[in-house]
Design a protein around this motif. Sequence first.
Motif, PDB file in Angstrom:
ATOM      1  N   PHE A  77      -4.237   5.301  -6.911  1.00  0.00           N
ATOM      2  CA  PHE A  77      -5.381   5.313  -5.688  1.00  0.00           C
ATOM      3  C   PHE A  77      -6.291   4.563  -5.996  1.00  0.00           C
ATOM      4  N   SER A  78      -6.710   4.265  -7.479  1.00  0.00           N
ATOM      5  CA  SER A  78      -7.818   3.279  -7.640  1.00  0.00           C
ATOM      6  C   SER A  78      -7.279   1.881  -7.286  1.00  0.00           C
ATOM      7  N   SER A  79      -6.092   1.483  -7.259  1.00  0.00           N
ATOM      8  CA  SER A  79      -5.530   0.319  -6.819  1.00  0.00           C
ATOM      9  C   SER A  79      -5.478   0.244  -5.286  1.00  0.00           C
ATOM     10  N   LEU A  80      -4.985   1.275  -4.796  1.00  0.00           N
ATOM     11  CA  LEU A  80      -4.983   1.447  -3.212  1.00  0.00           C
ATOM     12  C   LEU A  80      -6.127   1.277  -2.664  1.00  0.00           C
ATOM     13  N   LYS A  81      -7.068   2.017  -3.287  1.00  0.00           N
ATOM     14  CA  LYS A  81      -8.553   1.718  -2.678  1.00  0.00           C
ATOM     15  C   LYS A  81      -9.007   0.433  -2.609  1.00  0.00           C
ATOM     16  N   LEU A  82      -8.640  -0.478  -3.700  1.00  0.00           N
ATOM     17  CA  LEU A  82      -8.870  -1.838  -3.781  1.00  0.00           C
ATOM     18  C   LEU A  82      -8.315  -2.662  -2.555  1.00  0.00           C
ATOM     19  N   MET A  83      -6.825  -2.517  -2.505  1.00  0.00           N
ATOM     20  CA  MET A  83      -6.110  -3.082  -1.783  1.00  0.00           C
ATOM     21  C   MET A  83      -6.221  -2.992  -0.305  1.00  0.00           C
ATOM     22  N   GLU A  84      -6.622  -1.540   0.065  1.00  0.00           N
ATOM     23  CA  GLU A  84      -7.189  -1.217   1.347  1.00  0.00           C
ATOM     24  C   GLU A  84      -8.300  -2.233   1.961  1.00  0.00           C
ATOM     25  N   ARG A  85      -9.119  -2.707   0.879  1.00  0.00           N
ATOM     26  CA  ARG A  85     -10.331  -3.318   1.409  1.00  0.00           C
ATOM     27  C   ARG A  85     -10.183  -5.150   0.975  1.00  0.00           C
TER      28      ARG A  85
ATOM     29  N   GLU B 112       0.721  -1.315   0.030  1.00  0.00           N
ATOM     30  CA  GLU B 112       0.063   0.023  -0.071  1.00  0.00           C
ATOM     31  C   GLU B 112       0.902   1.184   0.008  1.00  0.00           C
ATOM     32  N   GLY B 113       2.121   1.311   0.680  1.00  0.00           N
ATOM     33  CA  GLY B 113       2.831   2.381   0.740  1.00  0.00           C
ATOM     34  C   GLY B 113       3.433   2.795  -0.845  1.00  0.00           C
ATOM     35  N   TYR B 114       3.771   1.645  -1.500  1.00  0.00           N
ATOM     36  CA  TYR B 114       3.939   1.789  -2.964  1.00  0.00           C
ATOM     37  C   TYR B 114       2.997   2.547  -3.378  1.00  0.00           C
TER      38      TYR B 114
END
Length: 411
Positions: A369-377, A360-362
Motif C-alpha cells: 500500500f505504501s507504493s500503491l499510494k505513491l503510484m496513484e499520484r 497498480e493492480g499488482y
Amino acid sequence: GGGETSGTGADSTFDGDSFVSRNDVVLVTINYRLNIFGYLSLDDSTIPGNYQLTDKIEALKWVQKYIRAFGGDPNNVTIFGQSAGASSVIDLLTTPKANGLFQNAIGQSIAGHVETSNASAAAILPYIQPLCGSTTGTQRLKCLQSLPAETLLNISSSVTWDTVIDNRYIFDYPLTQIAKGVINKVNFITGFMPEEAQSILQTTISPNATNFTTTLQTLVSSGSITKSEEDAVLSSGLWRNYSTPYNATIHVDSPAGMTCYSKEFASVGAASHAYNSLYVYLHQRAYGLNYYDWYDLCTYPVGKPDTPYYKCHSGDLYEVFGTYYLFGLPVRAPEDIYYTNMVQDMWAAFARRGDPNVDEGYLRARGYFSSLKLMERWQWDEFTGGSGSKNVANLQYPVPFYSGLPYMEEC
C-alpha cells in the motif's frame, strides 16, 4: 562497485533476500577478475586485456543456459550495477559480444572507464619492465605468470584500470558508440546521487576548511580537476552561494568527477534514440555505507529526517537492496522502509516489462500500500532530453518530483 580493484558478489550489501522476496524475481550476483588480473592490457595479441568483460559475458551466458532451473526467464534478463558496476553495464551495452544476452539495463552512478590499449599499456609498463625486462609477447606473459600475485598487486596499486578499445570487444569510446546508436538496444534506466563527490573525496577536504581557493587547489593536486578548470570555477561565480568552502568543493567535484559524465550518457542516448526506452533519476534519499560515510555526513540522524545531509556516492546501495540492517544500522524513520519498497518495486517492474511504473493492480493484490499510494499520484515519464527538459525523476518518499538534469551550467 569497487573501482575495478576490489569487491565481491558475496558482499552482504547486495544480499538479495529483501529484493526477491518482495518482487518474485531471480537475482544473480556475479564475480569477475579485478585489478591487474582482469584489466591488464599490453597492447599486443598475447595480453590484449578485457578479461573482466569476458567474465561478465560468460556469466550472462551461464544465465541463458541455467536460469530456468532457478525459476528465471532467459528471455527477460536485466543487468544492473553501481559505479564501476555501472561502467560494466555500459561495457555490456556497447560490446557486440553481449548482443541478445539481456533486455534491460540499469546504470547507477556511471563512471567512465574506457581507454585505448596503447594508453593503458603505457600506464602499467613502467612498473612491469623492471620485473620482466623488455621482452614482449609470450616471454613476457610467462614472466608475469611466474610472479607472486602479491607482487603484481603491489606494482599496480597506483594504476587506474580501464576497459580497453581492443577492436574485438570494444570498438570505440562509449559516448561515441551511443551517439551513433551502435549499441545493444535495450530499455535503460540511469541516474546518480546529487552529491557523488562527498564520499569519493573521503578525507581529502575537511568540513572545517575556510578557504575555497585552497580546497580547489587540493582538487588540482589530487588530479580531480585541472588548473584550467580551477580557474574557470573561480571566474564563473557559479559556486558563490554555497554555505561553506567544503560544500562548494563537493559541488565542484561531483560534476567534474562523475555527474557530467552520467548526464552525457542520458542526453546523448536520448538525442540519438539509442535505447528502446530511457528513464533518468536522481536519488533524493540516501543511506551512507557503514564504511563509506565520511564525517558522518551521508546519513541523517535517527528520527531527524529533515536534517540536511549529502546524498553521496554509494548512498543508493542500502536503499536499493534494503540491507542496512545486516550491518547493524538502524531504521532512521519509517520512510527508510517505504523508500526501499518503492525503489525495489520500480526496479522489479522495469525488469519485468522494461517500464519502472508499477502496475497498480499488482500492488493492490500484494498489499503493497505504501507504493500503491505513491503510484496513484505519480508516474515516471521517459526522459526525452533537450534543453529545458524537466523529466528527470527525483526519487523520494512520499512523492517523487521532476526536475531538469542538475549541474548543467557547471558541466
